[in-house]
Design a protein around this motif. Structure first.
Motif, short mmCIF file in Angstrom:
data_model
loop_
_atom_site.label_atom_id
_atom_site.label_comp_id
_atom_site.label_asym_id
_atom_site.label_seq_id
_atom_site.Cartn_x
_atom_site.Cartn_y
_atom_site.Cartn_z
N GLU A 119 36.23 47.16 47.85
CA GLU A 119 36.46 48.58 48.13
C GLU A 119 37.07 48.80 49.53
OE1 GLU A 119 33.98 52.82 48.07
OE2 GLU A 119 32.93 50.90 47.94
N GLY A 120 38.20 49.50 49.54
CA GLY A 120 38.84 49.84 50.80
C GLY A 120 39.62 48.73 51.46
N ASN A 121 39.62 47.52 50.88
CA ASN A 121 40.33 46.40 51.49
C ASN A 121 41.69 46.19 50.84
OD1 ASN A 121 38.20 45.51 53.32
ND2 ASN A 121 37.07 45.00 51.45
N CYS A 122 42.68 45.85 51.66
CA CYS A 122 44.04 45.69 51.16
C CYS A 122 44.22 44.41 50.37
CB CYS A 122 45.02 45.68 52.34
SG CYS A 122 45.05 47.20 53.29
N TRP A 123 43.47 43.36 50.76
CA TRP A 123 43.72 42.05 50.16
C TRP A 123 42.42 41.27 50.09
CZ3 TRP A 123 46.67 37.44 52.78
CH2 TRP A 123 47.03 36.50 51.80
N LEU A 124 42.12 40.75 48.91
CA LEU A 124 40.95 39.91 48.67
C LEU A 124 41.42 38.66 47.94
CD1 LEU A 124 37.80 39.54 48.49
CD2 LEU A 124 37.92 40.80 46.33
N ARG A 125 41.06 37.48 48.42
CA ARG A 125 41.54 36.24 47.78
C ARG A 125 40.57 35.10 48.08
NH1 ARG A 125 42.71 38.14 52.90
NH2 ARG A 125 43.54 36.54 54.27
N GLY A 126 40.66 34.05 47.26
CA GLY A 126 39.84 32.88 47.50
C GLY A 126 39.46 32.21 46.19
N ARG A 127 38.34 31.50 46.21
CA ARG A 127 37.87 30.75 45.04
C ARG A 127 36.38 30.97 44.89
NH1 ARG A 127 39.42 27.79 49.32
NH2 ARG A 127 37.94 26.37 50.32
N ILE A 128 35.92 31.00 43.64
CA ILE A 128 34.52 31.28 43.38
C ILE A 128 33.93 30.23 42.43
CG2 ILE A 128 34.62 33.75 43.84
CD1 ILE A 128 34.98 34.28 40.92
N TRP A 129 32.63 29.99 42.62
CA TRP A 129 31.87 29.05 41.80
C TRP A 129 30.91 29.88 40.98
CZ3 TRP A 129 27.93 24.93 43.94
CH2 TRP A 129 27.62 24.01 42.93
N LEU A 130 31.27 30.12 39.71
CA LEU A 130 30.47 30.97 38.84
C LEU A 130 29.53 30.14 37.98
CD1 LEU A 130 32.97 33.65 37.44
CD2 LEU A 130 31.01 34.05 38.94
N ALA A 131 28.30 30.59 37.86
CA ALA A 131 27.34 29.89 37.03
C ALA A 131 27.70 29.96 35.55
CB ALA A 131 25.94 30.47 37.26
N SER A 132 28.58 30.89 35.18
CA SER A 132 29.02 30.99 33.79
C SER A 132 30.13 29.99 33.47
CB SER A 132 29.52 32.41 33.49
OG SER A 132 30.48 32.81 34.45
N SER A 133 30.84 29.50 34.49
CA SER A 133 31.89 28.49 34.32
C SER A 133 31.77 27.49 35.46
CB SER A 133 33.28 29.14 34.33
OG SER A 133 33.41 30.10 33.31
N PRO A 134 30.66 26.75 35.53
CA PRO A 134 30.38 25.94 36.72
C PRO A 134 31.37 24.81 36.95
CG PRO A 134 28.83 25.44 34.96
CD PRO A 134 29.59 26.64 34.51
N ALA A 135 32.05 24.33 35.89
CA ALA A 135 32.99 23.23 36.05
C ALA A 135 34.39 23.70 36.39
CB ALA A 135 33.03 22.38 34.78
N SER A 136 34.60 25.01 36.45
CA SER A 136 35.93 25.58 36.70
C SER A 136 36.03 26.15 38.10
CB SER A 136 36.24 26.68 35.68
OG SER A 136 36.30 26.18 34.37
N ARG A 137 37.11 25.85 38.76
CA ARG A 137 37.42 26.47 40.05
C ARG A 137 38.16 27.77 39.74
NH1 ARG A 137 41.12 23.00 43.82
NH2 ARG A 137 42.47 23.38 42.02
#
Length: 370
Positions: A258-276
Motif C-alpha cells: 500500500e502506497g509504495n511505488c515498487w515492490l519486488r523480491g522472492r518469497i518462500w511460501l509454505a504452500s510451494s516450499p520447493a519453488s522460488r
C-alpha cells in the motif's frame, strides 16, 4: 557497428531523446520504428537531419514482437552490412529493450555492439504512470488490444535494464519544476545505476553491460541504493528466514504494498516450499511468478558453490541455503519497522513448522512442486 537503443513509453519522449543523441553524435544514423494501429510498421531513417528512407511494411501479425523480428533487427543488420558505424535506434513505444537485444543475439549474423540502452521518459509523469491501473492499450501506449501489461510494469522493467535515463517532457514540466524534480528522485531511487541525461545540461550516456542488466532485471533480484539521497523516496529490504503461511501472507500483501511505488523480491511460501516465487509490484498491480526450484535443492549438501548468483550468495543460510524471503519496497512513505512486523507475522510458528507434513493450501494459484 555501435548501437544506442532508445526505449520509451511514448513517442514524444523517444523523439526528444533521439534528437539529443543526434546533436551529440551528428554522424550517427537514426532509425525510428512505429507500429500503427492497422498492424503496419512505419520506418524512418535519418542521416543527421536528412531523411533518407521512409517506408511502411504491413505485418501478417501486427504485434510488437513481430515488429522487432521482421523489421527492427533486419534494418539494423542491413545498415551493418552497408558499413554504417553508429546507429541510434528508437524502438516502438512500449517495446522492452531486452527483447531487441535478445533478438540480435538469437538471430543469424554478427551481433552489433550495444553501446547504451536509454530509457526516455518524462520525470514529471513517471509517478502517475507507475500508478496507472489501465493496460498499455487502454492508456494509449500500445496499439495492440491484447497487450495487457500496465505502464508501471513496463517502466520498472526498463528502469532496471537500462544504463541511461533521458529526462524530458512538456514545457509545463520543465527541468526545475517540482514535479520534474520529484520524478528525477524517484527514477534515481529505482535505477541508481543509471546515468541521468537532461536536455541542455552536460551528461553522457552510460555504458551497457548485458550481464549486469540481466542480473538487475531478473525476477527475484533485489537491488537498492547503497546510500540514498532521493528524499522523499527511499527503499528498504525485508527478510524472513522461515516459510511464510500463504493465508496470512495473502492478507498482509496488500498492506505491504500500500502506497509504495515498487515492490519486488522472492518469497518462500509454505504452500510451494520447493519453488522460488518471484514477487513484483508496480503501483496498483502485484504479480507472482514461479521461477523454479531453489538453488539449494539442486546442489549437493555442503557449502554453496562459487557459481551462485549475487542474491543467493549474499543471503545464503547455513541450514536453508538460498531459501527464504527477501523483499524490497520503494516509496515515499516506507515504514520499515511496520513492514518487518507484518512479515514476521506471516512466518510459520514453531508449532506450524512441526505439524505441517505437506504444503499448505495455496491461495495464489501457484503449483506445489514435490
Amino acid at each position: 557497428m555501435s548501437v544506442i537503443l532508445v526505449t520509451s513509453l511514448d513517442p514524444f519522449c523517444r523523439q526528444a531523446a533521439c534528437d539529443s543523441l543526434r546533436d551529440r553524435y551528428p554522424d550517427a544514423v537514426t532509425v525510428l520504428h512505429d507500429l500503427l494501429e492497422n498492424g503496419t510498421v512505419l520506418r524512418t531513417i535519418f542521416r543527421g537531419e536528412r531523411l533518407v528512407e521512409r517506408a511502411q511494411t504491413p505485418l501478417e501479425h501486427g504485434c510488437l514482437s513481430c515488429t522487432v523480428r521482421h523489421d527492427v533487427v533486419p534494418t539494423v543488420r542491413r545498415l551493418l552490412d552497408d558499413g554504417t558505424a553508429d546507429v541510434v535506434l528508437g524502438l516502438p513505444a512500449s517495446v522492452p529493450a531486452g527483447t531487441v537485444v535478445e533478438a540480435f543475439e538469437r538471430g543469424p549474423g554478427p551481433v552489433p555492439h550495444i553501446a547504451s540502452v536509454m530509457l526516455a521518459c518524462s520525470p514529471a509523469n513517471l509517478e502517475d504512470q507507475l500508478w496507472d491501473a489501465h493496460t498499455l492499450f487502454e492508456s494509449g501506449y500500445s496499439p495492440t488490444p491484447e497487450d495487457h501489461r500496465r505502464p508501471g510494469e513496463f517502466l520498472v522493467g526498463e528502469l532496471a535494464y537500462c544504463d541511461t535515463l533521458h529526462c524530458s517532457g512538456p514545457a509545463f514540466a520543465a527541468a526545475g519544476s517540482a514535479a520534474h524534480s520529484r520524478g528525477i528522485r524517484l527514477a534515481a531511487e529505482i535505477a541508481p545505476h543509471a546515468a541521468v541525461v537532461v536536455p541542455g545540461k552536460p551528461g553522457m550516456p552510460g555504458r551497457f553491460d548485458h550481464s549486469e542488466a540481466l542480473a538487475r532485471s531478473r525476477p527475484c533480484s533485489v537491488r537498492i541504493p547503497a546510500a540514498s539521497s532521493n528524499a522523499p523516496f527511499r527503499s528498504t529490504v525485508l527478510r524472513a528466514a522461515r516459510p511464510l503461511h500463504p493465508g496470512r501472507f495473502r492478507l498482509a500483501l496488500a498492506e505491504l504494498a500500500e502506497g509504495n511505488c515498487w515492490l519486488r523480491g522472492r518469497i518462500w511460501l509454505a504452500s510451494s516450499p520447493a519453488s522460488r516465487i518471484a514477487l513484483c509490484g508496480a503501483g496498483p498491480r502485484i504479480w507472482l511468478e514461479d521461477t523454479g526450484p531453489w538453488l539449494a535443492d539442486a546442489m549437493p549438501a555442503g557449502a554453496p558453490s562459487a557459481g551462485l548468483g549475487i542474491d543467493a550468495a549474499l543471503d545464503w543460510h547455513e541450514e536453508h541455503g538460498d531459501r527464504g524471503t527477501v523483499l524490497a519496497i520503494t516509496g515515499d512513505e516506507v515504514d520499515a519497522e511496520h513492514g518487518a512486523r507484518l512479515l514476521r507475522r506471516c512466518e510459520l510458528t514453531e508449532a506450524e513448522m512441526s505439524r505441517v507434513p505437506a504444503p499448505l493450501p495455496d491461495p495464489f494459484g501457484l503449483p506445489a512442486l514435490p
